[in-house]
Design a protein around this motif. Structure first.
Motif, short mmCIF file in Angstrom:
data_model
loop_
_atom_site.label_atom_id
_atom_site.label_comp_id
_atom_site.label_asym_id
_atom_site.label_seq_id
_atom_site.Cartn_x
_atom_site.Cartn_y
_atom_site.Cartn_z
N GLN A 1 -34.58 39.26 -67.79
CA GLN A 1 -36.22 39.21 -67.53
C GLN A 1 -36.96 40.40 -68.54
O GLN A 1 -37.69 40.21 -69.23
CB GLN A 1 -36.54 39.56 -66.00
N LYS A 2 -35.98 41.66 -68.51
CA LYS A 2 -36.43 42.44 -69.42
C LYS A 2 -36.46 42.12 -70.92
O LYS A 2 -37.15 42.49 -71.69
CB LYS A 2 -35.62 43.78 -69.05
N ARG A 3 -35.39 41.32 -71.18
CA ARG A 3 -35.27 40.76 -72.70
C ARG A 3 -36.10 39.66 -73.00
O ARG A 3 -36.18 39.05 -74.00
CB ARG A 3 -33.69 40.27 -72.89
N TYR A 4 -36.88 39.36 -71.97
CA TYR A 4 -37.86 38.22 -72.00
C TYR A 4 -37.12 36.90 -72.37
O TYR A 4 -37.46 35.91 -73.07
CB TYR A 4 -38.93 38.41 -73.32
N TYR A 5 -35.84 36.82 -71.93
CA TYR A 5 -35.16 35.35 -71.88
C TYR A 5 -35.52 34.49 -71.03
O TYR A 5 -35.56 33.26 -70.96
CB TYR A 5 -33.43 35.74 -71.81
N VAL A 6 -36.04 34.90 -70.15
CA VAL A 6 -36.74 34.16 -68.87
C VAL A 6 -37.81 34.69 -68.11
O VAL A 6 -38.04 35.98 -68.31
CB VAL A 6 -35.67 33.82 -67.68
N LYS A 7 -38.72 33.90 -67.52
CA LYS A 7 -39.88 34.51 -66.93
C LYS A 7 -40.26 34.02 -65.54
O LYS A 7 -39.58 32.80 -65.16
CB LYS A 7 -41.18 34.28 -67.73
N LEU A 8 -40.56 34.42 -64.63
CA LEU A 8 -40.71 34.11 -63.05
C LEU A 8 -41.95 33.35 -62.97
O LEU A 8 -43.16 34.05 -63.46
CB LEU A 8 -40.59 35.12 -62.15
N ALA A 9 -42.05 31.89 -62.77
CA ALA A 9 -43.20 31.51 -62.46
C ALA A 9 -43.06 30.95 -61.04
O ALA A 9 -42.03 30.17 -60.76
CB ALA A 9 -43.52 30.25 -63.41
N ALA A 10 -43.98 31.29 -60.15
CA ALA A 10 -43.90 30.68 -58.90
C ALA A 10 -42.76 30.80 -58.05
O ALA A 10 -41.92 30.35 -57.42
CB ALA A 10 -44.17 29.20 -58.60
N LYS A 11 -42.01 32.33 -58.47
CA LYS A 11 -40.80 32.66 -57.91
C LYS A 11 -39.68 32.03 -58.28
O LYS A 11 -38.60 32.03 -57.58
CB LYS A 11 -41.02 32.78 -56.26
N ARG A 12 -39.75 31.28 -59.51
CA ARG A 12 -38.57 30.51 -59.95
C ARG A 12 -38.55 30.90 -61.68
O ARG A 12 -39.46 30.91 -62.21
CB ARG A 12 -38.83 29.17 -59.89
N PHE A 13 -37.20 30.87 -61.90
CA PHE A 13 -37.00 31.25 -63.18
C PHE A 13 -37.25 30.21 -64.46
O PHE A 13 -36.73 28.98 -64.06
CB PHE A 13 -35.51 31.82 -63.52
N GLU A 14 -38.06 30.52 -65.27
CA GLU A 14 -38.21 29.52 -66.35
C GLU A 14 -37.70 30.16 -67.51
O GLU A 14 -38.09 31.16 -67.93
CB GLU A 14 -39.59 29.00 -66.79
N PRO A 15 -36.94 29.42 -68.75
CA PRO A 15 -36.31 29.93 -69.71
C PRO A 15 -37.57 29.98 -70.72
O PRO A 15 -38.46 29.33 -70.85
CB PRO A 15 -35.38 29.12 -70.40
N THR A 16 -37.57 31.16 -71.76
CA THR A 16 -38.61 31.41 -72.65
C THR A 16 -38.10 30.56 -74.05
O THR A 16 -36.81 30.46 -73.95
CB THR A 16 -38.84 32.90 -73.10
N GLU A 17 -38.82 30.68 -74.93
CA GLU A 17 -38.57 30.20 -76.32
C GLU A 17 -37.43 30.93 -76.97
O GLU A 17 -36.44 30.45 -77.51
CB GLU A 17 -39.82 30.21 -77.11
N LEU A 18 -37.74 32.39 -76.65
CA LEU A 18 -36.47 33.34 -77.00
C LEU A 18 -35.22 33.10 -76.44
O LEU A 18 -34.13 33.27 -76.95
CB LEU A 18 -37.07 34.72 -76.94
N GLY A 19 -35.20 33.05 -75.19
CA GLY A 19 -34.11 32.60 -74.22
C GLY A 19 -33.31 31.51 -74.79
O GLY A 19 -32.10 31.14 -74.92
N GLU A 20 -34.03 30.22 -74.84
CA GLU A 20 -33.32 29.10 -75.74
C GLU A 20 -32.71 29.29 -76.84
O GLU A 20 -31.67 28.85 -77.29
CB GLU A 20 -34.33 28.25 -75.98
#
Length: 697
Positions: free
Chosen positions: A493-512
């Motif tokens: 999360q700190k690296r912004y590879y994923v973010k929490l939305a409605a307490k669920r993990f979604e990958p970010t563009e950077l994570g992809e």
């Protein structure tokens, strides 16, 4: 005549034993338990580590780690040396795990202690009896445990300090890769791909209400002419209903059984983290922080006492003493038939069984009896742990179950019911519906259908990972260990590879982007089976069955080839700025959307000449109820919790945890907000508590 002068001997202060623990919080407690012949000091975690500025692994010297004293700990180290010199004996009492063993080894090195001496003391709970008992049986530092910790530390350093610089050059600065975090990221991204590729399929259910005598019950459609039939369309449902000639059905089969449901096992670290997330809504880091407080000790009547055993464990074993105490407590509270005294718990093959499961250190300290000494979060977590432990030592619940088949014209419905015959562990740990009773029925009886309810459904894609389900998946796949889950989740999360939305993990563009590169150039790093096998070999180091340098070398040699290939063949990825659609209010140039370390933000395209930036905010279409000028926008707290505030802050300081709906209360003209209610619904209420509207699903 000479006078005889008698010399009086100077009184010498008797030497004390020095005890070194990790945490200052428990130093005072342990000193009080041990008495005046002991002085207890805290190392405050590690005192030596690898350098941050370099790899600090000597590849030419069999992967020897190059340790230095941690910056800022010089005065503490000097104090420890000073006290160790004048001490009668030095005891090392860091935590009872790999990390704690390594801390003791580093302390022994700095204080010039003899590794052949019995100076290592281990206790699994901070109670007077446990601490005093541990000091009667000191042992040598276990070098297998130390080597296991060194192996993991060196391996993680090699992976992180080798791949991260490549990512900095080819993508952007501030990125990182790691053994466990890369696997966790890939799991989240693979799940997202499954969701995107998912094609919903229609299906129907047909439930009916039946009546036997004065009692009604529900049954579900099973099939036709003895064969199970799937209902894919409404036409299938209507076809089944058209076969029925009346509402009278015959009972063609009655199956009665006695079923036992065993109590759950006591908590391990990961099962505690999962339950705390699901039942208490605790984040993983919060769970571990509160558990640490309970372990280190709470001030209750009679002094400070550790309330639970050590909270980093993958064992479900319970000590014989704790088993006996629980048996006595359960017998006294519920009766002898509720205690399963003598039953054995079997650990999973991966459990190192270094210590016990997480349990209360004194079962007689019930949550109710000490609630006034605990804060809200401590009480919640202690209650969870206490209930689970006591339940685990109780007998199985026994149910009388009943299954019936109801038929007419070849159409079969089935109904299931159960009734608690003996509640067993459910007396304290009710984890399901207890009773779903059916009326008494015999083969040949007639029942009447009252109504039928066909319902359309669509298959759902797999759910995104929550913290609890991600930990469960990592554990099931043998990736990581109890101490790694919380920092792993925090890092991605700190690296912004994923973010929490409605307490669920979604990958970010950077994570992809990062995941794609690691999968392409370092496939073993993100291979679940490879990582699990490596974890197993590292565990074998812990029990003396593997040499740690050999494990590192067998990993590093092929990894070195992958590094060379990545350096040569990985193309630089340009993360393009997106047009923001408006101009900079400082210099007039166009604004763009940039991807930063903490997500996307607006920035002037004239950078570095113009350094104007703005946060990307989401308006909810509601005018600020306080100033009537600004717009209400979504914001995030420091702990990443969503709240709502006015976009004119700091001129307007309106904030709300609940979403304003843009209407005023019809009774008091207060602000109406949307609150979540149990069961997944929502309800509009007045902030002043004067008004509420009907709940909406």
């Amino acid at each position: 005549m000479k006078r005889l002068v008698t010399k009086t001997k100077k009184k010498t202060t008797p030497k004390k034993n020095l005890v070194i623990v990790e945490s200052p919080a428990k130093a005072k407690t342990i000193e009080k338990y041990l008495g005046r012949n002991y002085k207890v000091m805290a190392s405050v975690g590690h005192i030596r580590d690898l350098k941050k500025s370099s790899m600090s692994v000597d590849f030419e010297n069999n992967y020897q780690p190059e340790y230095i004293n941690i910056r800022g700990k010089g005065p503490l180290i000097n104090d420890l040396k000073k006290e160790a010199k004048k001490a009668k004996k030095v005891f090392l009492a860091s935590d009872p795990d790999r990390e704690g063993e390594a801390i003791s080894w580093h302390l022994a090195h700095i204080l010039n202690l003899n590794l052949e001496e019995d100076n290592r003391v281990v206790f699994n709970e901070i109670t007077k009896d446990a601490v005093k008992s541990a000091f009667k049986e000191p042992r040598r530092i276990n070098m297998d445990l130390v080597d296991a910790q060194q192996a993991r530390r060196v391996l993680d350093r090699i992976v992180g300090y080798s791949i991260s610089p490549i990512l900095w050059k080819k993508v952007k600065k501030g990125l990182s890769a790691g053994r466990v975090q890369s696997v966790a990221l890939k799991l989240i991204i693979d799940r997202e791909a499954e969701i995107n590729a998912f094609i919903p399929e229609e299906y129907w259910t047909l439930d009916s209400v039946f009546k036997k005598g004065n009692k009604q019950f529900q049954a579900s459609f099973y099939g036709v002419n003895g064969k199970k039939k799937e209902l894919k369309t409404n036409e299938d449902v209507q076809e089944v209903l058209s076969l029925l000639k009346s509402d009278d059905f015959e009972v063609t089969k009655v199956e009665k059984k006695e079923r036992r449901r065993n109590a759950p096992l006591p908590y391990t670290t990961s099962s505690l983290q999962q339950d705390a997330a699901n039942k208490l809504n605790f984040r993983t880091r919060k769970t571990m922080s509160v558990a640490q407080q309970l372990y280190e000790g709470i001030k209750i009547s009679g002094g400070v006492q550790g309330l639970i055993t050590y909270m980093r464990t993958d064992s479900t074993r319970i000590s014989p003493i704790a088993t006996n105490e629980a048996a006595s407590f359960i017998t006294e509270r519920f009766g002898a038939n509720y205690s399963k005294h003598g039953s054995k718990v079997r650990n999973s093959s991966s459990a190192q069984d270094a210590h016990e499961a997480i349990r209360p250190s004194n079962v007689h300290l019930t949550p109710e009896s000490i609630s006034k000494y605990l804060d809200k979060d401590q009480l919640k977590l202690y209650t969870l742990i206490w209930n689970r432990f006591v339940a685990s030592q109780m007998t199985a619940a026994i149910f009388d179950t009943m299954k019936v088949n109801l038929e007419q014209a070849g159409v079969r419905f089935t109904a299931n019911g159960s009734q608690v015959k003996f509640d067993g562990y459910l007396a304290i740990y009710n984890d399901s519906d207890r009773n779903k009773m059916l009326p008494d029925m015999e083969v040949g009886d007639s029942v009447k259908r009252i109504s039928s309810k066909p319902e359309q459904h669509f298959t759902q894609p797999p759910a995104r990972y929550s913290e609890a389900t991600l930990i469960k998946t990592l554990e099931e796949n043998g990736v990581g260990r109890p101490s790694t889950y919380a920092p792993t989740i925090e890092t991605i999360q700190k690296r912004y590879y994923v973010k929490l939305a409605a307490k669920r993990f979604e990958p970010t563009e950077l994570g992809e982007i990062v995941n794609k590169l690691i999968v392409e150039f370092f496939p073993d790093i993100v291979d679940v089976h490879f990582t699990a096998d490596l974890e197993t070999r590292l565990d074998d180091v812990e029990i003396g069955q593997e040499e740690w340098q050999k494990v590192i070398d067998q990993f590093y040699q092929p990894f070195k080839q992958e590094l060379g290939k990545a350096e040569e063949e990985m193309e630089k990825i340009q993360i393009k700025d997106e047009p923001a659609g408006f101009d900079c209010d400082v210099c007039g140039n166009s604004m763009v959307i940039k991807l930063g370390r903490y997500g996307k933000f607006y920035a002037c395209s004239n950078f570095p000449d113009c350094r104007n930036t703005k946060a990307i905010v989401k308006e909810i279409g509601v005018t600020c109820p306080q100033c009537q000028q600004g717009q209400v926008i979504e914001r995030k707290s420091k702990k990443n919790r969503l709240f709502y505030g006015c976009d004119r802050y700091p001129d307007c300081e309106f904030t709300s945890w609940d979403k304003p709906v843009g209407r005023s209360c019809p009774k008091c003209q207060g602000t109406l907000v949307e609150k979540k209610v149990r069961g997944g619904g929502k309800q509009v209420v007045c902030v002043n508590g004067d008004y509420e509207e009907a709940k909406v699903k």
